[in-house]
Enzyme design. Structure first.
Site, PDB file in Angstrom:
ATOM      1  N   ASP A  83       0.853  -1.172  -0.071  1.00  0.00           N
ATOM      2  CA  ASP A  83       0.271   0.658  -0.152  1.00  0.00           C
ATOM      3  C   ASP A  83       0.963   0.880  -0.078  1.00  0.00           C
ATOM      4  O   ASP A  83       1.204   1.202   0.598  1.00  0.00           O
ATOM      5  CB  ASP A  83      -0.831   0.140   0.982  1.00  0.00           C
ATOM      6  CG  ASP A  83      -1.831  -0.705   1.135  1.00  0.00           C
ATOM      7  OD1 ASP A  83      -2.102  -2.355   0.012  1.00  0.00           O
ATOM      8  OD2 ASP A  83      -3.224  -1.526   1.742  1.00  0.00           O
ATOM      9  N   ASP A  97     -15.845  -3.463  -0.811  1.00  0.00           N
ATOM     10  CA  ASP A  97     -15.190  -2.840   0.862  1.00  0.00           C
ATOM     11  C   ASP A  97     -16.698  -2.606   1.287  1.00  0.00           C
ATOM     12  O   ASP A  97     -17.886  -1.598   0.877  1.00  0.00           O
ATOM     13  CB  ASP A  97     -14.275  -1.381   0.463  1.00  0.00           C
ATOM     14  CG  ASP A  97     -13.626  -2.065  -0.377  1.00  0.00           C
ATOM     15  OD1 ASP A  97     -12.939  -3.081  -0.558  1.00  0.00           O
ATOM     16  OD2 ASP A  97     -12.914  -0.524  -0.822  1.00  0.00           O
TER      17      ASP A  97
END
Length: 237
Positions: free
Chosen positions: A8, A130
């Site tokens: 990330d 998500d």
């Protein structure tokens, strides 16, 4: 089941967030390209790279770095964060990214998402599912949609969707274990979809349980960076 190591990126640095909150970012003193090479040397051929700036700002701040990862390692990369239109998706594909992960666009701009899905196909377009309190979250997980998540997924599966990346935001980066009930329900309701689990992995027990559920894959981030899993253990899958 495949393990997909995650990198990330926030302002060019390797970080992990807790529950998607940017003010909880833990920065790891790692060079992103060197880390990607370490994954390659351990036998991984495919990694998950997130542009966290892109997810929040809607522009590909870390794309030059992702291009460098691809060119230096030759790894297959799936990436998301900041894809808001068909043009954005094409930009990433043209940059050499193998699979794109779209969450916000699918919810906020469905016509563009469907155009992207139909053009590039279900083997290239992964939908990011998500979930925050059972609702679909988007725009860097800072907003939530009204439509029921499973109703939305049912519609998308009828449009050619083949693969989803499902993250339980309440567990993401928390090392508290994966939401096995959620993934069991998904596999039962949508047997034709490839499901990538994400959020909460804390060790080998989680990987074993997900493997027993016949997950297509699982993304591993903080558990690796903080020593709860090593490359050899991840490589068993």
């Amino acid at each position: 089941m495949h393990v997909i190591p995650a990198i990330d990126l926030l302002d060019g640095h390797v970080v992990r967030l807790k529950k998607g909150a940017y003010n909880t970012a833990s920065e790891y003193k790692l060079d992103p390209v060197s880390q990607a090479l370490a994954f390659k040397e351990a036998g991984f051929g495919h990694i998950h790279v997130v542009d966290l700036n892109g997810a929040r700002e809607g522009r590909f701040v870390n794309l030059p770095l992702i291009r460098e990862i691809i060119s230096e390692t030759g790894l297959s990369v799936q990436s998301g964060g900041g894809i808001r239109s068909f043009r954005d998706a094409k930009t990433l594909i043209d940059a050499g990214i193998s699979k794109i992960v779209c969450g916000s666009m699918a919810v906020k701009n469905e016509p563009e998402w469907l155009k992207t899905l139909r053009h590039f196909g279900g083997e290239t377009c992964i939908m990011g599912l998500d979930l925050k309190d059972g609702r679909i979250a988007y725009s860097g997980w800072e907003e939530t949609a009204d439509e029921d998540a499973f109703d939305f997924l049912q519609r998308m599966s009828g449009e050619g969707l083949r693969e989803i990346l499902c993250t339980d935001i309440s567990r993401d980066g928390m090392l508290t274990g994966v939401n096995l009930g959620l993934y069991a329900l998904l596999t039962e309701r949508f047997p034709g979809l490839k499901i990538i689990a994400s959020g909460g992995v804390s060790g080998m027990a989680d990987l074993d349980e997900l493997n027993r559920l016949n997950m297509h894959a699982v993304v591993v981030g903080r558990a690796y960076y903080e020593g709860y899993l090593n490359l050899e253990e991840m490589g068993r899958f």
